[in-house]
Design an enzyme around this catalytic site. Structure first.
Site, short mmCIF file in Angstrom:
data_model
loop_
_atom_site.label_atom_id
_atom_site.label_comp_id
_atom_site.label_asym_id
_atom_site.label_seq_id
_atom_site.Cartn_x
_atom_site.Cartn_y
_atom_site.Cartn_z
N ASP A 1 -4.63 0.34 9.55
CA ASP A 1 -5.72 1.28 9.82
C ASP A 1 -6.91 0.95 8.91
OD1 ASP A 1 -4.99 2.10 7.31
OD2 ASP A 1 -4.13 4.01 7.96
N ASP B 1 -8.09 2.39 6.20
CA ASP B 1 -7.81 2.37 4.77
C ASP B 1 -7.09 1.09 4.36
OD1 ASP B 1 -8.99 4.60 3.88
OD2 ASP B 1 -7.14 5.75 3.54
N ASP C 1 -1.44 -0.89 5.59
CA ASP C 1 -1.32 -0.25 6.90
C ASP C 1 -2.33 -0.83 7.89
OD1 ASP C 1 0.67 1.39 6.05
OD2 ASP C 1 -0.68 3.05 5.50
N GLU D 1 0.84 -1.20 0.00
CA GLU D 1 0.00 0.00 0.00
C GLU D 1 0.87 1.25 0.00
OE1 GLU D 1 -2.48 0.36 3.47
OE2 GLU D 1 -3.16 2.38 2.93
#
Ligand code: TSJ
Length: 649
Positions: free
Chosen positions: A509, A511, A507, A434
């Site tokens: 998180d 997203d 990541d 990513e």
């Protein structure tokens, strides 16, 4: 210690000792799956009893001491003395490896239990097991135990005494409590969620059943009951999709050979969702029953389309794929002597199941369509299929372009891909990373021989909403397809795979979770074999670094943080990584890419299916479903298995 009470039991018990010697042969693994397998072996018996029309309730309790209790209100296991073995039927059930054959006789059982030896296997692998039977106004009790003999060898599932009448009762039923043996399963414990998921499925598949699940350890309790059975199941699976009918089409029929039930409906999506079951067991790889259904569906709908002027004489028939675009269907059958085939033994092989399901579906679906009341539904189905046929042509064109680009050296397509020098599939890994900045670090930090890097700029396209030609046109997705070299869908060929491990690095998180879900959805839909053959992984980057002078330690989950702080001692500092991009190449290599140190989680087909479901809700048009989903899953911070339960591969 326990006492054996008759010499001839020894023979029987040698059978149970064999189970303990090679548990894998009977329950697959001695890991979490195997532990839960014991429970299902017991539960299957109660399900069978109720499915046969005796009783309507099952209670499963996960007790504080680690044992589990399964109780039903069926007829109670027979208590009479077995004519040749000369012990009670209850004892036979728990000590004879082949009791299945004797008691689940031909007009009794559709059980999914392994070889019909379930109860004795559960007994053999338990520290102790007790059973209470209520029957004939009487209550009976018996207990079994596994214990180490003087030679240290463990005797498995030994009766402590014969079946004993212990009182009067007006109730009926069977109750079994057992403690899985730590000597087999270590410290593993029953998992409420795993059990609730399967119990939920069983309640959908057996609509007359009520199953109560009590977790006494955590004070949690849930009741499962669905009046609508597989119809409710279908609505549950299609939650969040835009459904085209007010109610699913449903039919059931019984012949000498099978009992079959189908629920189907269409959504405005473009993929096919077919879930099939045989004797309550999911047949993930499909098989003859599915083929029978699909053959009938195509034939009946083509006949209808022609008879009602949707297809003119000059028009060719539509193909099965056209009629299955946006189709959601559950096929659940029960039959005797099932043969399972396929890589994971989840594909039905019995040829008679095709004929039977095909005949039943033809008859029932024709009846449904020819009912004037269902004219609108028929119109929607046929028009949707005609639309699918049109775009099939466009998709074919788009695929040809993709193929042509691939064979032309694919310079542009894989421009962002930094490949590795080793050409051997099993020694090559592709990291899908990513973000360009993390991608850059990964390219610098990697082992060039074996690790290829493909950075993803933004969110790759949402695989749910678009037709196949649009999915394939997306640049990020095309790069992945080109890089892997397997082709997609019916062209998919695992033997051409370029990278043996495909590792998603995103990541920790929301997203990142989203990107991972979209990629998994893509693989699930278009390269399923990649997942089923274990080639897809999720990499776990660290969340923190705990350090002081001359000491540093990376921490991969919130759970581990306090321990790490303790190890580091006074004067510790914590660095929190918000994303992969914050790590320099060396750190990324050390923490996440180095095969000797990293943690990879292998993606299972269930993970991918779950991701697909999430993406469907998340990105589909149904706003209410999305709100509901977000409310239910409000904590996105690594609140999934890829953070908490990892296993190093
Ligand atoms: F097998 C077992 F011990 F694991 C077990 C069996 C565990 C539990 C919780 C329930 C059962 C069970 C078995 N529930 N109901 C039955 N039924 C019979 O075994 C049964 C009852 C009556 C007759 C009959 O022909 O009269 C036949 C059977 C097989």
């Amino acid at each position: 210690m326990a006492s054996t009470y008759e010499a001839k039991d020894i023979v029987v018990l040698e059978g149970l000792d064999a189970v303990r010697l090679r548990p894998g042969m009977y329950i697959g693994t001695t890991g979490q799956k195997g532990l839960h397998h014991l429970l299902w072996e017991i539960v299957d018996n109660s399900i069978d009893e109720i499915a046969n029309g005796f009783g309507d309730k099952i209670t499963i309790s996960l007790n504080e001491d680690g044992s589990a209790t399964v109780t039903d209100n069926g007829r109670g296991i027979p208590v009479d003395i077995h004519p040749t073995l000369k012990v009670s039927a209850v004892q036979v059930v728990f000590t004879e490896l082949h009791a299945g054959g004797k008691f689940n006789n031909s007009n009794y059982s559709y059980s999914g239990g392994l070889h019909g030896v379930g109860a004795s296997v559960a007994n053999a692998l338990s520290e102790w097991l007790n059973v209470t039977v209520c029957k004939n106004k009487k209550k009976y009790y018996m207990e079994f135990e596994s214990y180490a003999g003087p030679d240290g060898k463990i005797k498995s599932g030994v009766p402590k005494a014969p079946l004993k009448e212990i009182g009067d009762t007006n109730e009926r039923g069977t109750s079994v409590t057992f403690l899985p043996d730590k000597r087999v399963f270590g410290e593993l414990t029953f998992d409420f969620n795993i059990i609730a998921n399967r119990v939920n499925e069983l309640a959908f598949l057996n609509k007359n059943i009520t199953i109560e699940l009590n977790d006494k350890r955590y004070g949690k309790s849930q009741i499962f009951h669905y009046d609508g059975g597989i119809k409710d199941f279908l609505l549950y699976l299609d939650k969040g999709k835009n459904r085209l009918f007010s109610e699913p089409i449903y039919f059931s029929a019984e012949t000498d050979i099978v009992k079959a039930e189908c629920a189907l409906e269409y959504t405005d999506g473009y993929t096919e969702n077919c879930f099939s079951f045989v004797n309550n067991i999911p047949t993930t790889e499909g098989g003859t029953h599915e083929i029978g259904f699909k053959t009938a569906l195509t034939k009946v709908l083509n006949d209808y389309a022609r008879a009602h002027g949707y297809l003119k004489d000059k028009d060719a028939n539509l193909i099965g794929d056209d009629y299955r675009e946006g189709l959601s269907v559950i096929i659940a059958i029960k039959m005797k002597s099932v043969q399972f085939e396929g890589q994971t033994k989840t594909k039905l092989g019995n040829p008679e199941a095709k004929t039977e399901v095909e005949n039943i579906t033809t008859k029932e679906l024709t009846k449904f369509l020819n009912d004037k009341m269902n004219e609108k539904v028929a119109d929607v189905i046929i028009n949707k299929a005609k639309g699918a046929a049109k775009t099939r042509e466009a998709a074919k064109h788009a695929k040809e372009i993709t193929r042509a680009k691939n064979s032309a050296g694919s310079f542009n397509l894989v421009g962002k891909l930094a490949s590795c020098t080793n050409r051997k599939c099993e020694q090559s890994e592709l990291f899908i990373v990513e973000g360009d900045s993390a991608g850059g670090s990964a390219k610098m930090g990697r082992d060039r021989k074996s690790q290829a890097i493909l950075p993803l700029r933004g969110k790759p396209l949402n695989a749910e909403k678009k037709r196949i030609d649009q999915v394939l046109a997306n640049e990020e997705i095309q790069t992945i397809i080109s890089a892997l070299e397997t082709g997609i869908q019916e062209d998919f060929d695992l033997d051409s795979l370029r990278y043996g491990k495909v590792i998603i690095l995103s990541d920790a998180d929301q997203d990142g979770m989203h990107i991972r879900s979209i990629l998994l959805t893509f693989f699930y839909r278009y390269m399923r074999g990649l997942i089923t053959n274990g080639h897809v992984f999720v990499g776990l980057p660290p969340l923190y670094k705990v350090f002081r002078k001359n000491y540093e330690e990376y921490v991969y989950s919130d759970k581990e943080l306090p321990e790490a702080i303790e190890r580091c001692g006074k004067g510790y500092e914590i660095q929190r990584y918000k994303g992969l991009g914050e790590m320099n190449p060396e750190q990324l290599w050390e923490t996440t890419m180095d095969p000797d140190k990293r943690t990879l989680v292998q993606v299972t087909i269930e993970d991918a299916a779950q991701a697909e479901k999430m993406v469907t809700v998340w990105m589909g048009d149904n706003i209410d479903a999305r709100k509901e989903y977000i409310a239910e899953h409000a904590n996105f911070d690594r609140g999934d298995k890829f953070a908490d339960e990892y296993s190093t591969v």
